[in-house]
Design an enzyme around this catalytic site. Sequence first.
Site, PDB file in Angstrom:
ATOM      1  CE1 TYR A  90      -3.269   2.926   1.068  1.00 20.83           C
ATOM      2  CE2 TYR A  90      -1.687   3.371   2.808  1.00 20.83           C
ATOM      3  CZ  TYR A  90      -2.790   3.758   2.072  1.00 20.83           C
ATOM      4  OH  TYR A  90      -3.382   4.956   2.321  1.00 20.83           O
ATOM      5  CG  LEU A 152      13.507  -2.777   0.629  1.00 24.58           C
ATOM      6  CD1 LEU A 152      14.474  -3.701   1.300  1.00 24.58           C
ATOM      7  CD2 LEU A 152      14.211  -1.958  -0.411  1.00 24.58           C
ATOM      8  N   GLY A 153      10.897  -3.134  -2.721  1.00 26.48           N
ATOM      9  CA  GLY A 153      10.560  -3.833  -3.952  1.00 26.48           C
ATOM     10  C   GLY A 153      11.365  -3.188  -5.060  1.00 26.48           C
ATOM     11  CB  VAL A 165      12.829   1.724   0.462  1.00 24.76           C
ATOM     12  CG1 VAL A 165      13.415   3.114   0.432  1.00 24.76           C
ATOM     13  CG2 VAL A 165      12.500   1.285   1.871  1.00 24.76           C
ATOM     14  CB  ALA A 166       7.128   2.324   0.803  1.00 22.68           C
ATOM     15  CB  CYS A 182       5.054  -8.581   2.067  1.00 22.21           C
ATOM     16  SG  CYS A 182       5.548  -6.919   2.407  1.00 22.21           S
TER      17      CYS A 182
END
Lengths: 236, 377
Positions: A90, A152-153, A165-166, A182
Amino acid sequence: MTTGPADTGRSVAVYHLGTTSYGEVHRLQQRLQAARRAGSGVDTLLLTEHRPVFTLGRSHPSPNLRVPEETVRQYGIDIVPTERGGDITYHGPGQLVAYGIIALKGWGLGVTEYVAGLEETVIGVLADWGLRGERSERGRGVWVEGRKIASLGLNVRGWVTMHGVALNVDPDLSHFELINPCGMSDVEVTTMAAEVGRQVAMDEVVEAFVFHFGRVFECRAKLQPIPGREKARPAR
Amino acid sequence: MAALVAVPDLGREMVGGLVAEWYRPDGAEVEPGEAICRLECDYIAVDIEAERGGILRHRKPAGSIERKGAVLGVIVARGEPLPAEEELRAAEPPPGAAPVADDRHEGEAAIAPAGEARQEPVEALPEPGGPAPAPAPEGTVVPFPRRAEAAERAEPLPEPGGAIPGLPLWEDEEQRAAADAEAAPAQEPPPGDEQPARFARIAREAAAQAEVLSAHVCVSWTRAAEAAEALADEWHPFGPRPRIEDLALRAIARALAEAGVEPGPAGMVIVEPESDRSFAVEAPLDEEFRRMVRARIEGQAPFERADWVVVSLLPLGVERLEPRLAGGRLAFGLGAGRDGSGTITMRYDSTMFGEGDAGRVLARVRSLVENPYRLWG
């Protein structure tokens, strides 16, 4: 702000975009990544907050929701497929999203080192607020006392990264309850504000993030002015 | 020279990655710099680009997990032969400290060369320089001494993802096919070998090479049970209160229908080996499913005629169902583990699905089992 020794020769242009919709920044990233792969452009770090959106990783094309999809639509939240790795996540106001478009070959970094560096950056930011962030066996990202605070993604093409990164600064946590972040159903999500117990100013987090990014990657991280936005920024 | 498509080195922490998706099918013509494959490893998705233009040939199917440096496929020019399997293996890093020669003669050779090596110094005593280098050429330097043997042992490409099953792919297989054709010219209709006959031959070869493969996916039965509970009222009018198996069956039926797998003349068949009852359902979806649930109580219809078989059982391993597969082509087993997690295993005929497709079907089944709301509407 300028930090880090210049002798590594690394430098990154940082843009603080304010509140944006996911789609526009996604397109911007794709353009920057394509340019960087073609050998033009500069390494870039985009910092932003998105309007509420759920994004899906490439390998999990069907959303891992806790409620029917219609309910999500009723909240006015879009579900957007992306090319990054990982499962659903999100993004929303109050969450600092940092996207690095970095040509890793130029920095002499492996992808896993870069990911570890991003986590290190977030851990540094959290430390500035007296929080102890850590990595976890349970998955990539940064955790505070077993609760997930940053996700992370990444997508890599031609050794140029995209996505990133969020960090949850102070987002609306009720939106997280609509999904299994996730893909894990038992993950508790937390925010900096909740952990610190008072309000956390996004601008300060941005400043700290840029500082720690420069420190961790030993690069010159320079906040670029955005044309037309200067007036909106408070005079210092 | 063919360009290799290999698992990139993403950094020290990386061991390997999942071949998540081939963007381009086997045999496709690719442009230099085009993204052809997505590799995933721990929240990182890497698009692998074509180093040069040419024809892309897959070597590893989507869904397989490969180590750093493994060769996933090659790009060759049109008309260029595929590089020999040994060359590709040599291009890969040896597993651990073991020399490349090791995986050429796996099982039996693990013991045999050790024996040879022990004998070697005795025989080679007269030549002082000999003993040490002598064993090495055995495995590495002599060009392809065991090539024919290796071809016998296992086909280099057990599962050509996306390719037409049965079509010869690599040099070895082409040679074998050529040899077969020479060996049995009398049986084949002479030159005028027409298309239908050729297709029939391909189909025969494919059937002969068909294997029963299995794939599995982890699911959370706890979530499924909660959902089944919540949906009990909707199911109630048609039959008994739903159990997890009912949910799973329905999900499997939906996923198969979406994947374009048509049930055979006998439709879908449910087998319960524990009670040794079986019953068929003509078409697996929606109102037919009610009939199936009803049939489940009454216990009727033989399953021998079925084209494919869906098996529902909780504790039993699917491997034991292999005999049942003689007539059918597809089986699903539901396994329950501790703490509410479990697996759905799928055993399938390799001529029916590529591994990538099998993975997609399973992923869809899981998604439906865990979110059964989507089974309606």
